[in-house]
Structures are given as structure tokens and as C-alpha cells.
Design a protein around this motif. Structure first.
Motif, PDB file in Angstrom:
ATOM      1  N   SER A 123       5.316   4.234   1.555  1.00 27.22           N
ATOM      2  CA  SER A 123       4.632   3.035   1.978  1.00 27.22           C
ATOM      3  C   SER A 123       3.852   3.437   3.205  1.00 27.22           C
ATOM      4  O   SER A 123       4.245   4.081   4.156  1.00 27.22           O
ATOM      5  CB  SER A 123       5.296   1.914   2.275  1.00 27.22           C
ATOM      6  N   VAL A 124       2.663   2.886   3.424  1.00 31.72           N
ATOM      7  CA  VAL A 124       1.650   3.309   4.612  1.00 31.72           C
ATOM      8  C   VAL A 124       2.435   2.152   5.673  1.00 31.72           C
ATOM      9  O   VAL A 124       2.713   1.403   5.619  1.00 31.72           O
ATOM     10  CB  VAL A 124       0.412   2.765   4.425  1.00 31.72           C
ATOM     11  N   VAL A 125       2.450   3.062   7.012  1.00 28.96           N
ATOM     12  CA  VAL A 125       2.921   2.540   8.182  1.00 28.96           C
ATOM     13  C   VAL A 125       1.706   2.325   9.235  1.00 28.96           C
ATOM     14  O   VAL A 125       1.015   3.338   9.345  1.00 28.96           O
ATOM     15  CB  VAL A 125       4.101   3.356   8.890  1.00 28.96           C
ATOM     16  N   HIS A 174      13.650  14.737   0.855  1.00 28.13           N
ATOM     17  CA  HIS A 174      12.694  15.699   0.124  1.00 28.13           C
ATOM     18  C   HIS A 174      11.974  14.889  -0.850  1.00 28.13           C
ATOM     19  O   HIS A 174      11.667  15.811  -2.015  1.00 28.13           O
ATOM     20  CB  HIS A 174      13.588  17.162  -0.218  1.00 28.13           C
ATOM     21  N   ASN A 175      11.856  13.740  -0.786  1.00 33.68           N
ATOM     22  CA  ASN A 175      10.962  12.954  -1.653  1.00 33.68           C
ATOM     23  C   ASN A 175       9.737  13.669  -1.442  1.00 33.68           C
ATOM     24  O   ASN A 175       9.220  13.769  -0.593  1.00 33.68           O
ATOM     25  CB  ASN A 175      11.052  11.606  -1.302  1.00 33.68           C
ATOM     26  N   LEU A 176       8.860  13.510  -2.545  1.00 34.88           N
ATOM     27  CA  LEU A 176       7.606  14.242  -2.590  1.00 34.88           C
ATOM     28  C   LEU A 176       6.629  13.520  -3.253  1.00 34.88           C
ATOM     29  O   LEU A 176       6.583  13.107  -4.219  1.00 34.88           O
ATOM     30  CB  LEU A 176       7.849  15.830  -3.209  1.00 34.88           C
ATOM     31  N   HIS A 177       5.164  13.538  -2.459  1.00 32.65           N
ATOM     32  CA  HIS A 177       4.207  13.133  -3.218  1.00 32.65           C
ATOM     33  C   HIS A 177       3.173  14.269  -3.349  1.00 32.65           C
ATOM     34  O   HIS A 177       2.886  14.871  -2.272  1.00 32.65           O
ATOM     35  CB  HIS A 177       3.563  11.732  -2.501  1.00 32.65           C
ATOM     36  N   LYS A 178       2.731  14.682  -4.793  1.00 36.16           N
ATOM     37  CA  LYS A 178       1.937  15.845  -4.601  1.00 36.16           C
ATOM     38  C   LYS A 178       0.609  15.334  -4.263  1.00 36.16           C
ATOM     39  O   LYS A 178       0.153  14.080  -4.647  1.00 36.16           O
ATOM     40  CB  LYS A 178       2.019  16.368  -5.983  1.00 36.16           C
ATOM     41  N   THR A 197       0.833  -1.040  -0.056  1.00 38.73           N
ATOM     42  CA  THR A 197      -0.004   0.112  -0.131  1.00 38.73           C
ATOM     43  C   THR A 197       1.027   1.106  -0.041  1.00 38.73           C
ATOM     44  O   THR A 197       1.224   1.524   1.126  1.00 38.73           O
ATOM     45  CB  THR A 197      -0.867  -0.030   1.306  1.00 38.73           C
ATOM     46  N   ALA A 198       1.060   1.880  -1.176  1.00 38.63           N
ATOM     47  CA  ALA A 198       1.855   2.865  -1.274  1.00 38.63           C
ATOM     48  C   ALA A 198       1.424   4.081  -2.164  1.00 38.63           C
ATOM     49  O   ALA A 198       0.353   3.845  -2.995  1.00 38.63           O
ATOM     50  CB  ALA A 198       3.425   2.474  -1.969  1.00 38.63           C
TER      51      ALA A 198
END
Length: 79
Positions: free
Chosen positions: A28-30, A66-70, A18-19
Motif C-alpha cells: 500500500s502507498v504511504v 521479502h514480499n516482492l513486486h516485480k 492504492t496498492a
């Protein structure tokens, strides 16, 4: 799910299936428990850190690399 040690020393569970897509690697979801009943946050797949932040619009950012998910939906008024 993979078990990792959280910032307070307790065991957290990373669900790599689940990511959310990131600019450098997935987030990934924690979960706080192995039953996946209590969601805890996100794991950065790029630098393998739990040090992530989520804003009200759904943007996820790793505070280390600074990995980013918009955000899926955004309004220019919030910029």
C-alpha cells in the motif's frame, strides 16, 4: 486511510485503496500527510512493515519478509 507510526516517530498514512500487487500481499502507498500530497513510501501488507525498498525499475521489496513486486517494465540488460 490508516495512521501508523513511522521510524522517526511521526504519523504516516497508509492508503490501502492504492496498492501494488506483491508475491505475498499487496504493497500500500504511504503518505506523509493526511492530504495525500507528500508520498512517503510503501507498507507491506504481509508483515505490516514500512521497511521497504524501491529500485529505479519500480521493483518493490520488503526488507523483512521479502514480499516482492516485480517491475512493470524491465529490461534483461539490468539483471
Amino acid at each position: 486511510m490508516d495512521a501508523v507510526t513511522g521510524p522517526d516517530g511521526r504519523t504516516l498514512y497508509v492508503d490501502r485503496a492504492t496498492a501494488e500487487r506483491g508475491t505475498k500481499a499487496p504493497f500500500s502507498v504511504v503518505f506523509a500527510d493526511a492530504d495525500r500530497s507528500t508520498r512517503w513510501g510503501f507498507w507491506c501488507g504481509h508483515c505490516e512493515s514500512l521497511d521497504t525498498a524501491v529500485d529505479p525499475m519500480g521493483r518493490i521489496e520488503c526488507n523483512r519478509c521479502h514480499n516482492l513486486h516485480k517491475a512493470e517494465e524491465w529490461d534483461a540488460a539490468h539483471e
